[in-house]
Design a protein around this motif. Structure first.
Motif, PDB file in Angstrom:
ATOM      1  N   UNK A  10       0.839  -1.193   0.000  1.00 17.46           N
ATOM      2  CA  UNK A  10       0.000   0.000   0.000  1.00 17.46           C
ATOM      3  C   UNK A  10       0.876   1.246   0.000  1.00 17.46           C
ATOM      4  N   UNK A  11       0.685   2.104  -0.970  1.00 22.94           N
ATOM      5  CA  UNK A  11       1.409   3.375  -0.995  1.00 22.94           C
ATOM      6  C   UNK A  11       0.680   4.347  -0.071  1.00 22.94           C
ATOM      7  N   UNK A  12       1.402   4.896   0.891  1.00 21.57           N
ATOM      8  CA  UNK A  12       0.814   5.806   1.875  1.00 21.57           C
ATOM      9  C   UNK A  12       0.669   7.190   1.265  1.00 21.57           C
ATOM     10  N   UNK A  13      -0.538   7.728   1.318  1.00 17.80           N
ATOM     11  CA  UNK A  13      -0.772   9.070   0.788  1.00 17.80           C
ATOM     12  C   UNK A  13       0.107  10.079   1.515  1.00 17.80           C
ATOM     13  N   UNK A  14       0.862  10.829   0.756  1.00 14.03           N
ATOM     14  CA  UNK A  14       1.761  11.853   1.304  1.00 14.03           C
ATOM     15  C   UNK A  14       2.737  11.252   2.325  1.00 14.03           C
ATOM     16  N   UNK A  15       3.222  10.024   2.028  1.00 10.30           N
ATOM     17  CA  UNK A  15       4.178   9.377   2.915  1.00 10.30           C
ATOM     18  C   UNK A  15       5.522  10.076   2.907  1.00 10.30           C
ATOM     19  N   UNK A  16       6.219  10.010   4.035  1.00 10.03           N
ATOM     20  CA  UNK A  16       7.474  10.731   4.205  1.00 10.03           C
ATOM     21  C   UNK A  16       8.542   9.837   4.823  1.00 10.03           C
ATOM     22  N   UNK A  17       9.705  10.415   5.003  1.00 11.90           N
ATOM     23  CA  UNK A  17      10.825   9.710   5.626  1.00 11.90           C
ATOM     24  C   UNK A  17      10.557   9.431   7.104  1.00 11.90           C
ATOM     25  N   UNK A  18       9.589  10.117   7.699  1.00 15.20           N
ATOM     26  CA  UNK A  18       9.246   9.889   9.106  1.00 15.20           C
ATOM     27  C   UNK A  18       7.966   9.074   9.262  1.00 15.20           C
ATOM     28  N   UNK A  19       7.452   8.508   8.182  1.00 20.19           N
ATOM     29  CA  UNK A  19       6.228   7.710   8.287  1.00 20.19           C
ATOM     30  C   UNK A  19       6.466   6.439   9.112  1.00 20.19           C
ATOM     31  N   UNK A  20       7.662   5.885   9.026  1.00 21.42           N
ATOM     32  CA  UNK A  20       7.993   4.696   9.816  1.00 21.42           C
ATOM     33  C   UNK A  20       8.123   5.085  11.284  1.00 21.42           C
ATOM     34  N   UNK A  21       7.710   4.184  12.166  1.00 24.50           N
ATOM     35  CA  UNK A  21       7.719   4.455  13.602  1.00 24.50           C
ATOM     36  C   UNK A  21       9.137   4.721  14.114  1.00 24.50           C
ATOM     37  N   UNK A  22       9.255   5.725  14.965  1.00 26.18           N
ATOM     38  CA  UNK A  22      10.527   5.988  15.628  1.00 26.18           C
ATOM     39  C   UNK A  22      11.488   6.872  14.865  1.00 26.18           C
ATOM     40  N   UNK A  23      11.037   7.467  13.762  1.00 21.06           N
ATOM     41  CA  UNK A  23      11.915   8.361  13.000  1.00 21.06           C
ATOM     42  C   UNK A  23      11.404   9.793  13.076  1.00 21.06           C
ATOM     43  N   UNK A  24      12.352  10.731  13.204  1.00 17.02           N
ATOM     44  CA  UNK A  24      12.042  12.148  13.357  1.00 17.02           C
ATOM     45  C   UNK A  24      12.956  12.945  12.416  1.00 17.02           C
ATOM     46  N   UNK A  25      12.494  14.109  11.996  1.00  8.60           N
ATOM     47  CA  UNK A  25      13.300  14.910  11.074  1.00  8.60           C
ATOM     48  C   UNK A  25      12.893  16.366  11.160  1.00  8.60           C
ATOM     49  N   UNK A  26      13.810  17.227  10.766  1.00  4.90           N
ATOM     50  CA  UNK A  26      13.511  18.646  10.744  1.00  4.90           C
ATOM     51  C   UNK A  26      14.515  19.392   9.879  1.00  4.90           C
ATOM     52  N   UNK A  27      14.299  20.669   9.727  1.00  8.57           N
ATOM     53  CA  UNK A  27      15.198  21.494   8.924  1.00  8.57           C
ATOM     54  C   UNK A  27      15.068  22.955   9.291  1.00  8.57           C
ATOM     55  N   UNK A  28      16.165  23.700   9.122  1.00  7.50           N
ATOM     56  CA  UNK A  28      16.182  25.123   9.456  1.00  7.50           C
ATOM     57  C   UNK A  28      17.009  25.885   8.412  1.00  7.50           C
ATOM     58  N   UNK A  29      16.941  27.189   8.507  1.00  7.83           N
ATOM     59  CA  UNK A  29      17.811  28.060   7.712  1.00  7.83           C
ATOM     60  C   UNK A  29      18.962  28.507   8.615  1.00  7.83           C
ATOM     61  N   UNK A  30      20.192  28.160   8.207  1.00  6.71           N
ATOM     62  CA  UNK A  30      21.343  28.548   9.035  1.00  6.71           C
ATOM     63  C   UNK A  30      22.243  29.565   8.338  1.00  6.71           C
TER      64      UNK A  30
END
Length: 407
Positions: A10-30
């Motif tokens: 099943x392809x997850x609608x709008x699935x991301x790199x954090x869809x799997x349990x236990x994964x987190x991500x973020x981004x900033x302007x440095x």
């Protein structure tokens, strides 16, 4: 989506790199870019089995070497930090020191051992990293952030869009998720390209099996795309499996290994196609399928020859059904071909039959090539080998982007 006869993926609608349990991500302007996000991180709540594949360019960038060193310790990672705008490639000893400092600073910020952190950089080659700005990014790391879109934006260079996907399958009766994010737009001609890709899964996968799986999937997906025939210095694909779903460890001896392998390959293919379709200046995604080859390896080389042809790419851009450019590329692939047996199709339109031109409507050919997704099929009728490659058209905009990349 059904893959094969029994494997439901099943392809997850709008699935991301954090869809799997236990994964987190973020981004900033440095501050590496004027306004856009330019520093991102990916974090697993527990150390994850890690596998990676890298560019074969002799000028491998310092961050790549640092990531390779980290994975070699225990075949595990728990975090990755990535910056855009600056590749930290061809930067000598100072560049290596900076990459090692990135690893140390990230480890300190997340309370991890340095060997559990990987580093990636993408952007301009031959310029030292402004470490004061990198340190600003490090101070913004929040391991608990769940902002995959910010992560995906932060790793882009000349890309026009983010690239992400996720799928779900049942393994040992448990819903396993495989997700991913990627960047790549120019200097794309794997092995590999100026591309970065990160794949995550909450399945428990043995490290050796994960490395074998990633290498095999890469050969069929990331290494089957091209934009411009150039290979870069920083290309890396990393796969992380944190085992949060508690399935029996996956390896080739597991009864559902092939099911997991197909889902993993599908995520790789989706990301690879998104990279090919977002080639610098591109307006069309091109898929070249070669079948009937003597071997699958031969089919792959022929497909790459066709998808890499600038004449084929410009013909597609101009909606010119010039099939001669396709057969020409097949012929110079240096693979065994029987010219009198070759058929070529543009979509459903047969343009070559047994090596000779077929009667077809020129206007139908033009109309077909005016679409955004183009399929070219080459049937060699020599065997059972088959392979598919992906690329994009070559446009005036590509020249404009790369003529002033530094200035």
């Amino acid at each position: 989506m059904l893959v094969g006869q029994e494997t439901e993926i099943s392809i997850i609608h709008d699935g991301h790199v954090t869809s799997a349990e236990g994964f987190y991500a973020g981004g900033v302007h440095c501050g590496l870019r004027r306004k856009k996000l330019d520093f991102g991180w990916l974090f697993s709540s527990v150390p994850a089995a890690a596998a990676a594949v890298y560019t074969k360019n002799s000028f491998q960038a310092a961050p790549l070497k640092v990531t390779k060193d980290s994975i070699s310790k225990e075949h595990k990672l728990q975090a990755l930090v990535i910056n855009s705008a600056n590749a930290n490639a061809c930067t000598g000893e100072t560049g290596m020191v900076n990459a090692l400092n990135m690893r140390k600073q990230a480890a300190d910020a997340m309370g991890l051992g340095e060997h559990l952190v990987g580093v990636s950089s993408t952007g301009l080659i031959g310029v030292q990293l402004p470490m004061d700005k990198i340190e600003k990014g490090m101070m913004s790391i929040n391991p608990a952030a769940v902002d995959p879109e910010a992560f995906e934006q932060a790793i882009l260079t000349t890309d026009t869009k983010t690239k992400h996907t996720a799928v779900e399958i049942l393994i040992d009766g448990k819903p396993i998720i495989i997700g991913g994010a990627a960047k790549g737009s120019g200097m794309i001609h794997p092995n590999m390209a100026t591309m970065l890709a990160y794949m995550t899964t909450d399945a428990d996968v043995e490290a050796d099996a994960l490395q074998h799986l990633l290498s095999r999937a890469t050969d069929k997906t990331y290494n089957m795309i091209t934009v411009d025939g150039d290979s870069s210095t920083n290309d890396t694909v990393v796969a992380l499996a944190n085992g949060k779903k508690g399935n029996h460890p996956l390896s080739p001896s597991h009864p559902e290994w092939e099911k997991f392998s197909e889902a993993f390959r599908l995520v790789s293919e989706i990301l690879a196609k998104k990279i090919a379709g977002d080639g610098e200046g591109a307006t069309k995604l091109i898929e070249v399928m070669v079948k009937g080859a003597a071997t699958s390896d031969s089919a792959g080389k022929i497909a790459k020859a066709v998808i890499s042809s600038n004449l084929v790419k410009t013909a597609v851009y101009g909606a010119d059904p010039n099939w001669g450019r396709v057969v020409c590329a097949v012929g110079y692939s240096e693979e065994p071909v029987e010219p009198d047996s070759v058929d070529v199709f543009l979509g459903d339109i047969q343009v070559v039959e047994n090596g000779l031109p077929s009667e077809f409507s020129e206007q139908e050919g033009i109309s077909y090539l005016d679409q955004q997704e183009i399929s070219v099929v080459v049937d060699l009728k020599q065997g059972d080998g088959k392979a598919t490659a992906w690329g994009c058209d070559l446009t005036y905009e590509y020249v404009k982007i790369n003529a002033s990349y530094r200035t």
